[in-house]
Design a protein around this motif. Structure first.
Motif, mmCIF file in Angstrom:
data_model
loop_
_atom_site.group_PDB
_atom_site.id
_atom_site.type_symbol
_atom_site.label_atom_id
_atom_site.label_comp_id
_atom_site.label_asym_id
_atom_site.label_seq_id
_atom_site.Cartn_x
_atom_site.Cartn_y
_atom_site.Cartn_z
ATOM 1 N N THR A 141 1.508 24.397 -0.318
ATOM 2 C CA THR A 141 1.200 22.850 -0.682
ATOM 3 C C THR A 141 1.384 22.345 0.522
ATOM 4 O OG1 THR A 141 3.663 22.677 -1.171
ATOM 5 C CG2 THR A 141 2.087 23.175 -3.045
ATOM 6 N N THR A 182 -0.488 15.534 -3.565
ATOM 7 C CA THR A 182 -0.012 15.586 -5.043
ATOM 8 C C THR A 182 -0.143 16.940 -5.452
ATOM 9 O OG1 THR A 182 -0.737 13.152 -5.270
ATOM 10 C CG2 THR A 182 -0.346 14.656 -7.218
ATOM 11 N N THR A 183 0.779 17.492 -6.204
ATOM 12 C CA THR A 183 0.776 18.800 -6.919
ATOM 13 C C THR A 183 1.323 18.635 -8.265
ATOM 14 O OG1 THR A 183 1.179 19.878 -4.819
ATOM 15 C CG2 THR A 183 1.429 21.126 -6.740
ATOM 16 N N THR A 184 0.430 19.058 -9.402
ATOM 17 C CA THR A 184 0.965 18.976 -10.637
ATOM 18 C C THR A 184 1.235 20.476 -11.160
ATOM 19 O OG1 THR A 184 -1.286 19.049 -11.377
ATOM 20 C CG2 THR A 184 -0.175 17.103 -11.029
ATOM 21 N N VAL A 220 -0.664 25.372 -11.824
ATOM 22 C CA VAL A 220 -0.340 24.921 -10.705
ATOM 23 C C VAL A 220 -1.365 24.221 -9.761
ATOM 24 C CG1 VAL A 220 0.944 24.603 -8.470
ATOM 25 C CG2 VAL A 220 1.911 26.034 -10.191
ATOM 26 N N ARG A 221 -1.779 23.014 -9.717
ATOM 27 C CA ARG A 221 -2.918 22.566 -9.067
ATOM 28 C C ARG A 221 -2.363 21.462 -7.785
ATOM 29 N NH1 ARG A 221 -4.796 26.278 -10.720
ATOM 30 N NH2 ARG A 221 -6.380 26.627 -12.139
ATOM 31 N N GLY A 222 -3.274 21.582 -6.745
ATOM 32 C CA GLY A 222 -2.819 20.383 -5.900
ATOM 33 C C GLY A 222 -3.525 20.836 -4.749
ATOM 34 N N THR A 228 -3.482 24.359 -3.277
ATOM 35 C CA THR A 228 -2.546 25.362 -4.289
ATOM 36 C C THR A 228 -3.489 25.288 -5.548
ATOM 37 O OG1 THR A 228 -0.701 24.202 -3.464
ATOM 38 C CG2 THR A 228 -0.392 25.163 -5.634
#
Length: 161
Positions: A105, A110-112, A147-149, A152
């Motif tokens: 990351t 911003t990671t969600t 996991v998205r960002g 990532t």
């Protein structure tokens, strides 16, 4: 629309409705093709994003005889042959899911994490700057996490809590 229908000047109602029907059908076909192309495009990175279960404390020796209250369940997901990739560490305790995203990351990005369950709306939570997140009241049953960002992308196997 066919070339015969290019000039509808003086056409009757039936011809106008037929031409309109052809135009609407052609537009609907184009929209279906676009939707299918977008859906196919999302599969381009599926192999790179799939993470496997690396560790599950419920599978440790003797876990079948351990009481539920004895210890929290821990799970770890990642790509076994990707030493520089993202790892997802989870702990399920008192009905809450505590997690940490470890890996590529980017600072300040911003990671969600999205929790997906069959027949239930997805739950998306933000990952803090240290990589931690919490999903309260996780409950039991099958789920997977995405996991998205920036930098990532990871999707776990389905697991049953």
């Amino acid at each position: 629309m066919s070339e015969e229908r290019d000039d509808l000047t003086g056409a009757g109602d039936d011809e106008l409705f037929a031409a309109l029907g052809e135009a609407v059908a052609a537009q609907a076909d184009d929209q279906r093709r676009r939707a299918a192309a977008r859906a196919a495009f999302t599969w381009r990175t599926v192999d790179a994003e799939l993470a496997e279960l690396l560790h599950d404390s419920a599978l440790d020796a003797g876990a079948a005889v351990r009481s539920v209250a004895a210890a929290p369940r821990t799970l770890s997901f990642g790509r076994r042959h990707d030493q520089d990739g993202v790892t997802l560490e989870l702990e399920i305790t008192d009905g809450d899911l505590l997690g940490e995203v470890i890996g590529t990351t980017q600072p300040g990005a911003t990671t969600t994490v999205t929790v997906q369950r069959p027949g239930v709306a997805d739950v998306e939570v933000a990952v803090d700057q240290s990589g931690f997140f919490t999903v309260p009241g996780i409950g039991t049953g099958p789920l997977r996490l995405r996991v998205r960002g920036a930098g990532t992308g990871l999707t776990t196997d389905w697991v049953t809590l």
